[in-house]
Design a protein around this motif. Structure first.
Motif, PDB file in Angstrom:
ATOM      1  N   ALA A  18       0.896  -1.043  -0.430  1.00 20.25           N
ATOM      2  CA  ALA A  18       0.030   0.229   0.097  1.00 20.25           C
ATOM      3  C   ALA A  18       0.621   1.176  -0.471  1.00 20.25           C
ATOM      4  O   ALA A  18       0.467   2.121  -0.803  1.00 20.25           O
ATOM      5  CB  ALA A  18      -0.857   0.664   1.033  1.00 20.25           C
ATOM      6  N   LYS A  22       0.987   3.609  -2.795  1.00 21.78           N
ATOM      7  CA  LYS A  22       0.444   5.862  -2.191  1.00 21.78           C
ATOM      8  C   LYS A  22       1.661   6.667  -2.582  1.00 21.78           C
ATOM      9  O   LYS A  22       1.264   8.033  -2.772  1.00 21.78           O
ATOM     10  CB  LYS A  22      -0.419   5.235  -1.086  1.00 21.78           C
ATOM     11  N   LEU A  24       4.398   7.017  -0.143  1.00 20.22           N
ATOM     12  CA  LEU A  24       4.666   7.995   0.552  1.00 20.22           C
ATOM     13  C   LEU A  24       5.462   7.861   1.170  1.00 20.22           C
ATOM     14  O   LEU A  24       5.800   8.183   2.394  1.00 20.22           O
ATOM     15  CB  LEU A  24       3.696   6.770   1.606  1.00 20.22           C
ATOM     16  N   CYS A  52       3.614   2.219 -10.879  1.00 21.96           N
ATOM     17  CA  CYS A  52       3.824   3.065  -9.835  1.00 21.96           C
ATOM     18  C   CYS A  52       3.997   4.814 -10.314  1.00 21.96           C
ATOM     19  O   CYS A  52       5.573   5.239 -11.048  1.00 21.96           O
ATOM     20  CB  CYS A  52       3.708   3.676  -8.473  1.00 21.96           C
ATOM     21  N   ALA A 225      -4.793  -0.029   5.168  1.00 19.64           N
ATOM     22  CA  ALA A 225      -5.336   1.705   4.847  1.00 19.64           C
ATOM     23  C   ALA A 225      -5.177   2.088   6.444  1.00 19.64           C
ATOM     24  O   ALA A 225      -4.800   3.171   5.264  1.00 19.64           O
ATOM     25  CB  ALA A 225      -6.367   1.175   3.896  1.00 19.64           C
ATOM     26  N   CYS A 228      -1.475   2.964   6.196  1.00 15.30           N
ATOM     27  CA  CYS A 228      -1.335   4.300   5.453  1.00 15.30           C
ATOM     28  C   CYS A 228      -1.445   5.744   5.549  1.00 15.30           C
ATOM     29  O   CYS A 228      -1.742   7.056   5.275  1.00 15.30           O
ATOM     30  CB  CYS A 228      -1.588   3.859   4.421  1.00 15.30           C
ATOM     31  N   GLU A 229      -3.093   5.570   6.563  1.00 18.23           N
ATOM     32  CA  GLU A 229      -3.904   6.944   6.671  1.00 18.23           C
ATOM     33  C   GLU A 229      -2.908   7.443   7.339  1.00 18.23           C
ATOM     34  O   GLU A 229      -2.675   8.627   7.557  1.00 18.23           O
ATOM     35  CB  GLU A 229      -5.220   7.099   7.424  1.00 18.23           C
ATOM     36  N   ARG A 232       0.046   8.797   6.212  1.00 19.29           N
ATOM     37  CA  ARG A 232      -0.157  10.225   5.300  1.00 19.29           C
ATOM     38  C   ARG A 232      -0.244  11.519   6.306  1.00 19.29           C
ATOM     39  O   ARG A 232       0.450  12.270   6.040  1.00 19.29           O
ATOM     40  CB  ARG A 232      -1.131   9.794   4.599  1.00 19.29           C
TER      41      ARG A 232
END
Length: 308
Positions: A18, A22, A24, A52, A225, A228-229, A232
């Motif tokens: 992930a 994303k 990140l 990506c 997920a 990752c929040e 982020r």
């Protein structure tokens, strides 16, 4: 931004995937007891970069080689044997694992933020806080973030409103002693009432993790997920309000404990604790959760680990 994932099982690998999708970080390190697995994941993810938008350095490392990270995502856990009925079953073995792992990670990554995924996450976050020497703001447990996300997702089906537009939290323990915060739940400033149908939704959320676990033997996508929040919010210093497990010195008379409340997350970690007004039943639920978590902490940790 250098991120190291400690543990490359189902959860660690899903978080790594992930993060790559994303974009990140600039530098991603995968580390675990099984170095061959970490090497295989790193190579597979390097091939993924061709699809990506953002490139990054991806490599594997032995646990003792992880150094100078900005964020440490700890998913490492001792393996289970057979079905599991409670996250607490992981406690004794993972406490011993953390006693060995956390001091080494802290020595080699003195400026890192620590995101704890390992279960039982409230106890592991408390232990990491006690033995790391890091400021409490730099240690976060994933806590009830996934539970809150599941709650909003199911509520959104009833409300016919996007989950991200619902303000509804599950707080307390990431486990059986969690509770929904209906007193402040809202959508577009309209209150979301506590009623039997919505209690049924909470009950479905309450068992959702084990529903997934019993069906496929592990959970990984939603937790990836969720991680990752949090990452982020750190990377972009976005100061998002997120329910996470955090050390609490004193709140509502509850002292020296660790459970989920809403916190503000940015580049320095937890910037601020938020203290929602709880109604009488919610206060009782919080007191029960805190008492049982503290009992578990006292039972699992030796006196030298418990600084209270």
């Amino acid at each position: 931004m250098k991120i190291a994932i400690i543990g490359t099982g189902h959860v660690g690998s899903a978080i790594a995937y992930a993060l790559v999708l994303k974009g990140l970080c600039d530098h991603l390190v995968l580390a675990g007891r099984n170095l061959a697995k970490a090497q295989g994941d790193a190579l597979d993810l390097q091939h993924t970069l061709a699809f990506c938008e953002r490139s990054m350095l991806i490599e594997s490392a032995a646990l003792e080689e992880v150094a100078d990270s900005d964020i440490l995502v700890v998913t490492a856990s001792m393996p289970t044997s057979g079905p599991m009925s409670s996250r607490l079953e992981l406690g004794p073995a993972n406490v011993e694992l953390f006693r060995q792992l956390i001091p080494m990670l802290v020595r080699n990554n003195p400026n890192a933020l620590l995101l704890v995924i390992t279960n039982p996450v409230d106890i592991m976050t408390y232990l990491a806080t006690q033995i790391s020497g890091f400021p409490t703001a730099r240690i976060m447990g994933i806590g009830t973030l996934v539970d809150s996300a599941r709650f909003r997702s199911l509520l959104s089906l009833e409300e016919q409103i996007h989950p991200d537009d619902l303000r509804a939290y599950i707080l307390g323990e990431h486990g059986p002693n969690q509770f929904p915060l209906f007193s402040t739940a809202s959508a577009g400033s309209e209150h979301i009432d506590d009623n039997p149908a919505r209690r049924d939704i909470f009950n479905a959320v309450h068992s959702a993790g084990f529903d997934v676990y019993n069906a496929k033997g592990y959970t990984n996508y939603a937790i990836a997920a969720a991680a990752c929040e949090v990452i982020r919010a750190i990377v972009y210093d976005s100061r998002r309000t997120i329910p996470l497990s955090t050390y609490l010195d004193d709140w509502l008379g509850i002292q020296d404990n660790c459970f989920s409340i809403p916190v503000v997350v940015g580049r320095r970690g937890i910037i601020r604790h938020l203290h929602p007004d709880l109604n009488r039943s919610e206060k009782k639920a919080l007191e029960k959760a805190a008492r049982l978590i503290k009992d578990q902490i006292d039972r699992l940790l030796l006196p030298e680990d418990n600084l209270s």
